[in-house]
Each structure stands twice: as C-alpha cells, then as structure tokens.
Design a protein around this motif. Structure first.
Motif, PDB file in Angstrom:
ATOM      1  N   SER A 168      35.323  42.094  32.596  1.00 35.64           N
ATOM      2  CA  SER A 168      35.471  43.158  33.584  1.00 35.64           C
ATOM      3  C   SER A 168      36.185  42.571  34.800  1.00 35.64           C
ATOM      4  N   TRP A 170      38.479  42.744  38.343  1.00 37.28           N
ATOM      5  CA  TRP A 170      38.702  43.590  39.513  1.00 37.28           C
ATOM      6  C   TRP A 170      39.454  42.780  40.565  1.00 37.28           C
ATOM      7  N   MET A 174      43.977  46.911  41.690  1.00 36.97           N
ATOM      8  CA  MET A 174      43.142  47.837  40.938  1.00 36.97           C
ATOM      9  C   MET A 174      43.001  49.147  41.720  1.00 36.97           C
ATOM     10  N   SER A 178      38.427  53.156  40.953  1.00 38.21           N
ATOM     11  CA  SER A 178      38.406  52.978  39.502  1.00 38.21           C
ATOM     12  C   SER A 178      37.060  53.360  38.897  1.00 38.21           C
ATOM     13  N   ASN A 181      35.158  49.886  37.029  1.00 41.14           N
ATOM     14  CA  ASN A 181      34.455  48.787  37.689  1.00 41.14           C
ATOM     15  C   ASN A 181      33.912  49.322  39.009  1.00 41.14           C
ATOM     16  N   ILE A 183      32.907  47.777  41.695  1.00 37.48           N
ATOM     17  CA  ILE A 183      33.078  46.969  42.899  1.00 37.48           C
ATOM     18  C   ILE A 183      34.137  47.540  43.842  1.00 37.48           C
ATOM     19  N   PRO A 184      35.374  47.850  43.389  1.00 42.57           N
ATOM     20  CA  PRO A 184      36.357  48.390  44.340  1.00 42.57           C
ATOM     21  C   PRO A 184      35.912  49.692  45.015  1.00 42.57           C
ATOM     22  N   SER A 207      31.768  39.986  36.290  1.00 40.40           N
ATOM     23  CA  SER A 207      33.004  40.567  36.812  1.00 40.40           C
ATOM     24  C   SER A 207      33.861  39.452  37.377  1.00 40.40           C
ATOM     25  N   TYR A 209      37.301  37.969  39.231  1.00 40.95           N
ATOM     26  CA  TYR A 209      38.312  38.344  40.212  1.00 40.95           C
ATOM     27  C   TYR A 209      39.700  38.164  39.591  1.00 40.95           C
ATOM     28  N   ALA A 210      40.579  39.112  39.847  1.00 38.59           N
ATOM     29  CA  ALA A 210      41.871  39.175  39.152  1.00 38.59           C
ATOM     30  C   ALA A 210      42.701  37.893  39.271  1.00 38.59           C
ATOM     31  N   TYR A 297      39.410  40.058  48.895  1.00 38.19           N
ATOM     32  CA  TYR A 297      39.793  41.443  48.609  1.00 38.19           C
ATOM     33  C   TYR A 297      39.838  42.274  49.888  1.00 38.19           C
ATOM     34  N   ARG A 306      45.859  49.311  47.652  1.00 41.94           N
ATOM     35  CA  ARG A 306      45.123  49.070  46.415  1.00 41.94           C
ATOM     36  C   ARG A 306      45.219  47.591  46.014  1.00 41.94           C
TER      37      ARG A 306
END
Length: 306
Positions: A168, A170, A174, A178, A181, A183-184, A207, A209-210, A297, A306
């Motif tokens: 998963s 985020w 993102m 969304s 997920n 979180i955002p 989860s 991080y991207a 983030y 975003r």
C-alpha cells in the motif's frame, strides 16, 4: 535506457526519480496524466503512448536503446469489468512483446499485496502459496493473473521477469482524496483545518512512502544479479493510525485528531509484507518511517496540490 510505462503516475514517477538519481537514462510514457512533476523536469524523456496501441509501443521501443522495462501502466475499473480487463491485458501483452522483441535484460511488472488475501499469517512473504480466495477488487484479481502470464510469456527468452508485489503505497502525486489509502485524505483534512474522519487507533498495516517504493524498484532493476523472480515491495514494517496521528500532531497542532479505540475488526495484529528477500538481493532499507514520511508529505503539499 530504462522504459517505465505509466511513468508519470505516483509509483512510476518515483521510480524514474530514483533511477535518474543514480545516473540512469529513463523514458517514461504518458497517456491520461501528462503533467511532469517538478522532481522529474528535464531529467527524463517523456513519450506519449497508449499502451494498447501495439504498433506505437513497438515503435517507441525501437526509437530508444531500451535495456529494461518496468510496466506500471494500468487503468481503474469503471462499470464495465470486461472492458477494464481487456484494456489492461492488451497493455501487458504489448509490453511483453516489446520486451521480447528488444531482448531486454529485465522486465518488471506490477503485482499487488492483495495476492496474499486469504492467508492468515500476519507476515506475508513470497514463499507463501497463494490461495483461491474472494479478492477485494478487480484490480487485485488482474494483478494476481499478471504473475503467471508474465513469467510464462518470458520463459526461454533470456529476459528476466521481476514480479513486484507492491504494498500500500502513498505519498507525493497520490490523489489527496484517494479511496485506496486512508493516509492522504486524513492529512488533507488536517491541512484544511478540518477534523479528519476518525480512524481506529490500532488499525494500520504496511504503508510504504512512495519515494521508498520507487527506490526499491530502481534497485531491483539495477542490481547486478537477482536470485528470485518475485519480490515484495514495501516498508516491511507495520504502522498504526495512532502513530500517524502523533506524527501529524507534531507538525499541525490545530485540528482535532480523534481516534476510535482498538481495531475495527477487533483485537489482533495488522499484516505486513516481509521484505527480507528484497533487502538481501538489493540492500534496500526504507529511508522513511511514518513520522519522516508525514513531515516530508506535508512539506510537499505546501507547494503541490497532490
């Protein structure tokens, strides 16, 4: 030169960034999303491509000296499940054909942590047998099918398949609201000065991080050798919503961040992906825990929608 389909999406863009950071030339394809994120501007070649167009796909692969392919392009199902499957299947087959024609070194394809649904273990590792189970989403069903389709299509070609069981993910790029997920949307509400929808304190999971996910995929594409075909791609450690709220309170003291007690499904542990195989073969360890990821983030969202 490494080709990334869907390279302007969240995971693709962070993979491209990680590859560019270590000096690799990267071509990313763009279809519906065409805006190039600031961290990729001037650092990659952007090629418009509908991956369902076989001739255009093969032509693109022929115009560049493609050494490896990362196939991340995919759609979101609408009301027509057959149409979704047809589109994504054609895209996959065209990517596989390009890999075979070009004789690339590695072909990586996105699978999902959802393939483990039905396993009762809390630590999901690649050697677990995948059960026949009711899957939560059509995307997961397709990703589960992608794995044998890819490995069988590349048998005997000299192209090394790399199945990415992606967790998963985020982070930057993102959709802030969304549905995939929590979180955002949680952070977005706090950034607006609103009280986020309450989450259960002990729910959470793995989860990633991207930027960490992108770096993991980049390492898999550039490692001198890989001992396996299938790799979990995630943080390898579970977090809880309590930790998320604590991290956000440290940065944004205003909004109330109420949490519901316990876990929504009752007492127990949250599953997570074991990344021992990934770490052993590439040296990957995540750079971001939940606190560092939230801070990064929030800083990103100060200048980006975003």
């Amino acid at each position: 030169m490494i080709l990334i389909t869907g390279g302007l999406g969240m995971i693709g863009a962070h993979t491209a960034r990680a590859l560019a950071d270590v000096g690799h030339q990267v071509v990313v394809t763009a279809h519906r999303r065409t805006e190039v994120p600031s961290f990729l501007a001037g650092r990659v070649i952007v090629e418009p491509l509908d991956v369902t167009d076989r001739d255009a796909f093969l032509s693109l692969a022929g115009r560049h000296d493609i050494s490896d392919i990362v196939h991340l392009a995919g759609g979101i199902p609408g009301t027509d499940p057959v149409g979704f499957l047809r589109t994504d299947m054609i895209g996959l087959l065209n990517a596989l054909e390009a890999a075979r024609v070009r004789g690339v070194r590695r072909f990586a394809v996105a699978s999902s942590l959802g393939v483990y649904v039905g396993r009762s273990e809390m630590r999901w590792h690649e050697e677990l047998a995948l059960p026949a189970a009711q899957l939560p989403h059509l995307i997961v069903a397709f990703k589960k099918a992608v794995e044998p389709l890819t490995t069988h299509s590349l048998q005997g070609t000299g192209v090394q398949p790399v199945v990415l069981r992606i967790g998963s993910i985020w982070g930057p790029l993102m959709d802030p609201e969304s549905p995939f997920n929590p979180i955002p949307p949680y952070i977005s509400a706090a950034l607006r000065g609103e009280q986020p929808r309450p989450l259960y304190a002990d729910d959470g999971g793995d989860s990633c991080y991207a930027p960490d996910a992108g770096r993991a995929i980049a390492l898999l594409m550039t490692a001198p050798t890989l001992r396996h075909t299938t790799y979990n791609v995630s943080s390898g450690r579970p977090f809880t919503n309590r930790e998320l709220a604590d991290a956000l309170r440290a940065i944004i003291p205003g909004p109330r961040l109420d949490l519901l007690p316990g876990r929504q499904s009752g007492p127990g542990d949250n599953p997570y992906l074991d990344i021992t195989r990934l770490t052993h073969d590439t040296g990957f360890t995540p750079a971001f825990d939940i606190a560092k990821a939230v801070a990064d983030y929030v800083a990103w969202r100060a200048d980006n929608p975003r």
